[in-house]
Write an enzyme that holds these catalytic residues in place. Structure first.
Site, PDB file in Angstrom:
ATOM      1  N   SER A 199       0.738  -1.273  -0.007  1.00  0.00           N
ATOM      2  CA  SER A 199       0.110  -0.188  -0.051  1.00  0.00           C
ATOM      3  C   SER A 199       0.960   1.274   0.216  1.00  0.00           C
ATOM      4  O   SER A 199       2.353   1.231   0.654  1.00  0.00           O
ATOM      5  CB  SER A 199      -1.013   0.001   1.306  1.00  0.00           C
ATOM      6  OG  SER A 199      -1.523   1.172   1.333  1.00  0.00           O
ATOM      7  N   TYR A 237      -1.897  -0.516  10.474  1.00  0.00           N
ATOM      8  CA  TYR A 237      -1.824  -0.936   8.996  1.00  0.00           C
ATOM      9  C   TYR A 237      -0.587  -0.433   8.271  1.00  0.00           C
ATOM     10  O   TYR A 237      -0.050  -1.272   7.698  1.00  0.00           O
ATOM     11  CB  TYR A 237      -3.155  -0.263   8.469  1.00  0.00           C
ATOM     12  CG  TYR A 237      -3.441  -0.722   6.840  1.00  0.00           C
ATOM     13  CD1 TYR A 237      -3.811  -1.879   6.674  1.00  0.00           C
ATOM     14  CD2 TYR A 237      -3.066   0.395   5.819  1.00  0.00           C
ATOM     15  CE1 TYR A 237      -4.202  -2.107   5.045  1.00  0.00           C
ATOM     16  CE2 TYR A 237      -3.319   0.097   4.421  1.00  0.00           C
ATOM     17  CZ  TYR A 237      -3.757  -0.999   4.129  1.00  0.00           C
ATOM     18  OH  TYR A 237      -3.807  -1.556   2.740  1.00  0.00           O
TER      19      TYR A 237
END
Length: 244
Positions: free
Chosen positions: A128, A141
């Site tokens: 990501s 995350y």
């Protein structure tokens, strides 16, 4: 034309969003695809598994290689995200995020490597842009995706001599069903779409199919000299400096 005929591919989290688009793209190129995730994949053969279970990675690879008789491509796509600052987050939420987003991909790769060494195959991790920067309230995350990027480089270095390539894709805002539902839940979805479009130099957000097109190339022989790389696909978002 990318040709994956005869290749056996496992895609985790492959029943929806980016994972489903990758699975479809690999199939279109001729690969046989198996997905692994919680729940039923109505589009193709699948293994039902919960990657928060530490025993799941070995079980998934064992079952996948039993069905295929080989393994050429591993796509680590499954992931979770929880909202909250570090002060708001409990240890259980932190641990589950790291388990699903980082430890499970590492253990899937570990279990798959003997088969990938035999087939001279490859691993593709879906990271990501939050492994490169951070949106608010995503410490676990961000940490997990940054770790996954680092793992990608480490595996590429250690197992390049074995004939195994390992790369990662770092997507930005992609129009998955989850993101679309989030936008529609807002008071003014159209305004939000305009606002989020403005932070991208291309003027819009991305599609799962655009990520899948890059994935299909990275696992193909056309990318045979590409390994240890983190490929950002974000419409230029990370390159744009915000105005005051």
């Amino acid at each position: 034309m990318i040709d994956l005929t005869g290749k056996a591919a496992l895609v985790t989290g492959g029943r929806s969003g980016i994972g489903a688009a990758i699975a479809e793209a690999l199939e279109e190129a001729g690969a046989t695809v198996l997905t692994a995730q919680r729940g039923v994949d109505r589009a193709r053969d699948y293994i039902e598994a919960d990657l928060s279970d530490p025993d799941a990675p070995n079980a998934i690879i064992t079952e996948a290689t039993r069905r295929f008789g080989r393994l050429d491509i591993l796509v680590n796509n499954a992931g979770v995200m929880y909202e909250g600052t570090l002060l708001e987050m409990d240890a259980e939420t932190w641990a589950k995020t790291i388990q699903v987003n980082l430890t499970a991909p590492a253990m899937l790769a570990k279990a798959a490597l003997p088969h990938l060494i035999e087939s001279k195959g490859c691993i593709l991790n879906i990271g990501s842009i939050e492994g490169l920067g951070s949106n608010p309230r995503h410490p676990a995350y961000c940490a997990s995706k940054g770790g996954l990027h680092a793992l990608t480089r480490a595996v590429a270095v250690d197992h390049g001599p074995d004939g195994v390539r390992c790369n990662a894709i770092a997507p930005g805002w992609i129009d998955t069903d989850l993101n679309t539902a989030f936008i529609e839940s807002l008071g003014d979805p159209d305004q939000f779409r305009k606002d989020i479009g403005h932070i991208h130099p291309v003027g819009r957000t991305g599609t799962p199919q655009e990520v899948a097109a890059l994935a299909r190339w990275l696992v193909s022989e056309e990318a045979s000299f590409v390994t240890g790389q983190i490929w950002t696909i974000d419409g230029g978002r990370m390159s744009k400096i915000s105005l005051p």
